[in-house]
Design an enzyme around this catalytic site. Structure first.
Site, mmCIF file in Angstrom:
data_model
loop_
_atom_site.group_PDB
_atom_site.id
_atom_site.type_symbol
_atom_site.label_atom_id
_atom_site.label_comp_id
_atom_site.label_asym_id
_atom_site.label_seq_id
_atom_site.Cartn_x
_atom_site.Cartn_y
_atom_site.Cartn_z
ATOM 1 N N HIS A 1 -25.296 -21.203 9.370
ATOM 2 C CA HIS A 1 -25.003 -22.634 9.390
ATOM 3 C C HIS A 1 -25.932 -23.430 8.469
ATOM 4 O O HIS A 1 -25.656 -24.597 8.147
ATOM 5 C CB HIS A 1 -25.097 -23.175 10.824
ATOM 6 C CG HIS A 1 -24.091 -24.243 11.117
ATOM 7 N ND1 HIS A 1 -23.783 -25.241 10.234
ATOM 8 C CD2 HIS A 1 -23.309 -24.466 12.218
ATOM 9 C CE1 HIS A 1 -22.875 -26.038 10.750
ATOM 10 N NE2 HIS A 1 -22.553 -25.580 11.946
ATOM 11 N N ARG B 1 0.838 -1.216 0.000
ATOM 12 C CA ARG B 1 0.000 0.000 0.000
ATOM 13 C C ARG B 1 0.862 1.251 0.000
ATOM 14 O O ARG B 1 0.596 2.207 -0.743
ATOM 15 C CB ARG B 1 -0.922 -0.020 1.209
ATOM 16 C CG ARG B 1 -1.720 1.261 1.436
ATOM 17 C CD ARG B 1 -2.644 1.131 2.623
ATOM 18 N NE ARG B 1 -3.305 2.377 2.918
ATOM 19 C CZ ARG B 1 -2.888 3.273 3.812
ATOM 20 N NH1 ARG B 1 -1.775 3.028 4.501
ATOM 21 N NH2 ARG B 1 -3.554 4.386 4.016
ATOM 22 N N ASP C 1 -21.213 -24.700 6.272
ATOM 23 C CA ASP C 1 -20.768 -25.536 7.383
ATOM 24 C C ASP C 1 -19.486 -24.978 7.981
ATOM 25 O O ASP C 1 -18.777 -24.172 7.341
ATOM 26 C CB ASP C 1 -20.545 -26.975 6.909
ATOM 27 C CG ASP C 1 -21.851 -27.655 6.518
ATOM 28 O OD1 ASP C 1 -22.893 -27.255 7.072
ATOM 29 O OD2 ASP C 1 -21.823 -28.555 5.667
ATOM 30 N N SER D 1 -17.838 -5.443 7.336
ATOM 31 C CA SER D 1 -18.034 -4.380 8.332
ATOM 32 C C SER D 1 -16.696 -4.136 9.025
ATOM 33 O O SER D 1 -16.169 -5.027 9.702
ATOM 34 C CB SER D 1 -19.104 -4.780 9.342
ATOM 35 O OG SER D 1 -19.289 -3.765 10.312
ATOM 36 N N ASN D 2 -16.156 -2.952 8.854
ATOM 37 C CA ASN D 2 -14.824 -2.616 9.378
ATOM 38 C C ASN D 2 -14.948 -1.534 10.434
ATOM 39 O O ASN D 2 -15.336 -0.402 10.134
ATOM 40 C CB ASN D 2 -13.922 -2.148 8.229
ATOM 41 C CG ASN D 2 -12.472 -2.027 8.645
ATOM 42 O OD1 ASN D 2 -12.145 -2.023 9.827
ATOM 43 N ND2 ASN D 2 -11.582 -1.930 7.664
ATOM 44 N N SER E 1 -6.464 2.135 0.450
ATOM 45 C CA SER E 1 -6.612 1.933 1.886
ATOM 46 C C SER E 1 -6.534 0.441 2.175
ATOM 47 O O SER E 1 -6.639 -0.397 1.267
ATOM 48 C CB SER E 1 -7.944 2.499 2.378
ATOM 49 O OG SER E 1 -9.019 1.746 1.852
ATOM 50 N N GLY F 1 -11.292 -5.924 12.592
ATOM 51 C CA GLY F 1 -10.833 -5.114 13.712
ATOM 52 C C GLY F 1 -9.631 -4.258 13.335
ATOM 53 O O GLY F 1 -9.187 -4.234 12.181
#
Length: 640
Positions: free
Chosen positions: A613, A455, A617, A560-561, A469, A585
């Site tokens: 599920h 980067r 699996d 989702s960050n 980014s 995270g």
């Protein structure tokens, strides 16, 4: 089969129905008869002389007097014409609205010409001419709503010289689309201004801006009355169940009237919002325009008259309010069950513990400390203790009932915030997800040093272009992993599992209105630079509320960050009907094992994959994480 032909020349007639007089030349084509028998076999035909007396006499004969079975006899003083009915433009259409007429009275047209725009239950469609002719009379003006299919809307003639004969033509009562006036309507109600008295206009209704939208809120108007509107201009911002979307107009004109003010909430689909006219001089004519014209007038009058009736009934109910002595219950000798803590708190606050008897939530009807935080009316003994033992006016209990506000422990400082449509949808969908989807979670640690190095190199060599980014690398690696493990790029549909061939990556973006997930389409086929440009554009328009519905509805996989907020690890809720969502995270510096029993410092990042599920699996989800980890720790593999 019914035959229609001239009684003299026996030439089949295409112009007249039943028995009709021709406009002239009775001896050439005097009339046409609908018959169930062959005309050539009828002695009535051979002996008929074309005089009006013979015609009238013969036609008035009983069916038993001759073999001709007449269906009906009607005499017309109008020239030949065709009554044009409102067609059913969709299989489910029962009613329609005439948005605008494309031609005027007196205009000629040919087959295929557009006569009018009809709004059906599905869309706004063009009403095309099925034959050549001239528009002699418009029976239902533009802007009329809820017209029953088959209702007469216009008169068509072949000869333009016949137009004047239909100047005062009106629809037959049995086919009129307007509902009859109610006989129980109050006589004092003012008659609304008929729609035909307004200039040609277009009423803009609240459209469905998303497939699941059933109502919307008008956030703000972007145009004022009198403003000129070009095709594609945004005139208002509508909050749907998904996001705030711009309402664009597809025609040019002038904004003549605004019928719904800013901030109006929960408007059902089809609510009239504003009026658009073609000519600026027509704007003033709509100063007192009411939504729906006569339809709204008929409904508004009863509503206005029922309001005072409701007020009178409310006054009648409030009148027999008893005095304090009458309403005070007799002292009860029943024992009050309460916990010691509840009794202590009630004594400290100066509140009789008996007030909470009916609100007790403890075992066996015991009053507990939590019950003291509930709002209750002032006990009768408190109200009577501060007042003399004489009959009090009726309004005294009202003043006494307001006194608990000063002593109620629940009178804390707070603010009630209205729930927006977006927040309602977020709440319902996440509740549906947690209640119906069997979640499980897989966490992995990713070493980020090589990604950060690539980067940095790219951004230094591309100073004039878009910057990459870490999130762009995550999107690309996730898309490629979905192609390796297609089960994660699937959705559950009860009787089958739909597996997608492309990866449409939903990116969770926080806005002032709530969470929204704009989509990077075909993420697996785009380069890092292309993904970076799409994400920046989508995120900016999402925060400004300018996303189109197709840009945030759908998607096959979600990321989702929360790393930018310093969150090291979290588990995300699956966005139905998708099967997976990746929670990312923050990157952090940690000591990790190295060769020869040494340690080194590395940049680590925790990711958690939430899986459905029913579709994915545990081993399949773990395989996806392995591919993702390899791509992130060796970003050069993303180019292969």
């Amino acid at each position: 089969m019914l035959l229609r032909s001239c009684l003299i020349c026996r030439v089949p007639s295409k112009k007249f129905w039943d028995v009709r007089w021709a406009a002239a030349n009775l001896n050439k084509r005097c009339l046409s008869v609908s018959s169930g028998t062959k005309l050539s076999n009828s002695p009535f035909i051979h002996n008929l002389k074309c005089t009006s007396s013979n015609c009238n006499k013969s036609l008035l004969m009983l069916p038993s007097d001759h073999s001709l079975n007449l269906q009906s006899v009607r005499f017309y003083s109008l020239p030949p014409h065709v009554v044009l009915p409102l067609p059913a433009l969709s299989p489910t259409m029962e009613t329609g609205s005439i948005v605008k007429w494309e031609i005027k009275e007196g205009d000629s047209f040919v087959v295929g010409d557009l006569l009018a725009e009809i709004e059906t239950d599905k869309a706004t469609l063009g009403f095309e001419a099925a034959d050549d002719g001239v528009l002699a009379k418009i029976l239902i003006p533009a802007g009329t709503k809820n017209i029953v299919t088959g209702s007469p809307v216009a008169i068509i003639v072949e000869d333009a010289s016949h137009i004047s004969s239909f100047a005062n033509y009106t629809s037959p009562p049995e086919t009129s689309s307007a509902p009859p006036a109610s006989t129980t309507a109050p006589k004092a109600a003012a008659a609304p201004k008929p729609a035909s008295s307004y200039p040609e206009h277009n009423v803009v209704d609240l459209p469905a801006l998303s497939p699941t939208m059933t109502s919307g809120s008008l956030v703000s108007w972007e145009a004022k009355i009198g403003d000129k509107i070009e095709e594609g201009d945004s005139i208002a911002t509508i909050e749907t169940d998904k996001a705030s979307v711009a309402l664009e107009i597809q025609e040019e004109g002038y904004l003549a009237q605004i019928m719904v003010p800013d901030g109006s909430k929960d408007l059902p689909l089809g609510t009239p919002l504003c009026v658009i006219v073609e000519n600026e001089k027509d704007v003033a004519a709509f100063a007192n325009y009411v939504a729906g014209d006569s339809a709204s007038g008929l409904t508004a009058a009863p509503a206005a008259e029922t309001e005072p009736v409701q007020q009178q009934s409310a006054q009648r109910v409030a009148a027999p309010t008893p005095s304090p002595q009458q309403s005070a219950p007799t002292p009860s000798t029943d024992r009050i069950f309460a916990s010691p803590l509840a009794r202590k708190l009630a004594a400290e606050r100066g509140i009789p513990i008996s007030q909470f008897k009916d609100l007790a939530s403890g075992p066996d009807g015991r009053i507990v400390a939590a019950d003291l935080d509930k709002e209750v009316p002032v006990a009768p003994q408190v109200a009577t203790a501060a007042t003399p033992a004489v009959a009090q006016p009726v309004h005294t209990p009202v003043a006494a009932a307001a006194s608990p506000v000063a002593v109620s422990p629940s009178n804390a400082a707070y603010q009630d915030i209205d729930v927006t449509n977006v927040r309602k949808v977020i709440a319902s969908r996440l509740l549906q997800s947690k209640q119906t989807i069997p979640h499980y979670y897989l966490t992995a640690e990713i070493e980020m040093d090589k990604v950060l190095e690539v980067r940095k190199t790219f951004n230094e060599n591309n100073k004039g272009g878009s910057k990459l980014s870490v999130n762009d690398f995550i999107i690309k690696a996730s898309a490629l992993s979905c192609m390796k493990v297609p089960e994660t790029n699937s959705s559950w549909n009860e009787t089958f599992i739909r597996q997608y061939k492309t990866v449409d990556m939903s990116i969770a973006v926080s806005t002032d209105q709530g969470l929204i997930t704009p989509i990077v389409f075909d993420a697996q086929a785009k380069g890092l630079s292309g993904i970076a440009g799409d994400v920046k554009d989508l995120a900016a328009r999402a925060r400004d509320g300018k996303l189109k519905p197709e840009e945030f509805m759908g998607g096959t996989f979600t990321i989702s960050n929360l790393g930018m907020f310093g969150v090291s690890h979290f588990s995300a809720v699956i966005n139905p009907p998708q099967s997976c969502i990746l929670a990312v995270g923050a990157a952090r510096r940690e000591l990790v094992p190295a060769q020869d029993q040494e340690v080194r410092v590395a940049t680590m990042m925790s990711v958690t994959l939430s899986c459905d599920h029913r579709v994915v699996d545990g081993a399949v989800g773990a395989t996806w994480l392995q591919h993702f980890k390899k791509l992130m720790e060796n970003p050069i593999n993303m180019l292969l």
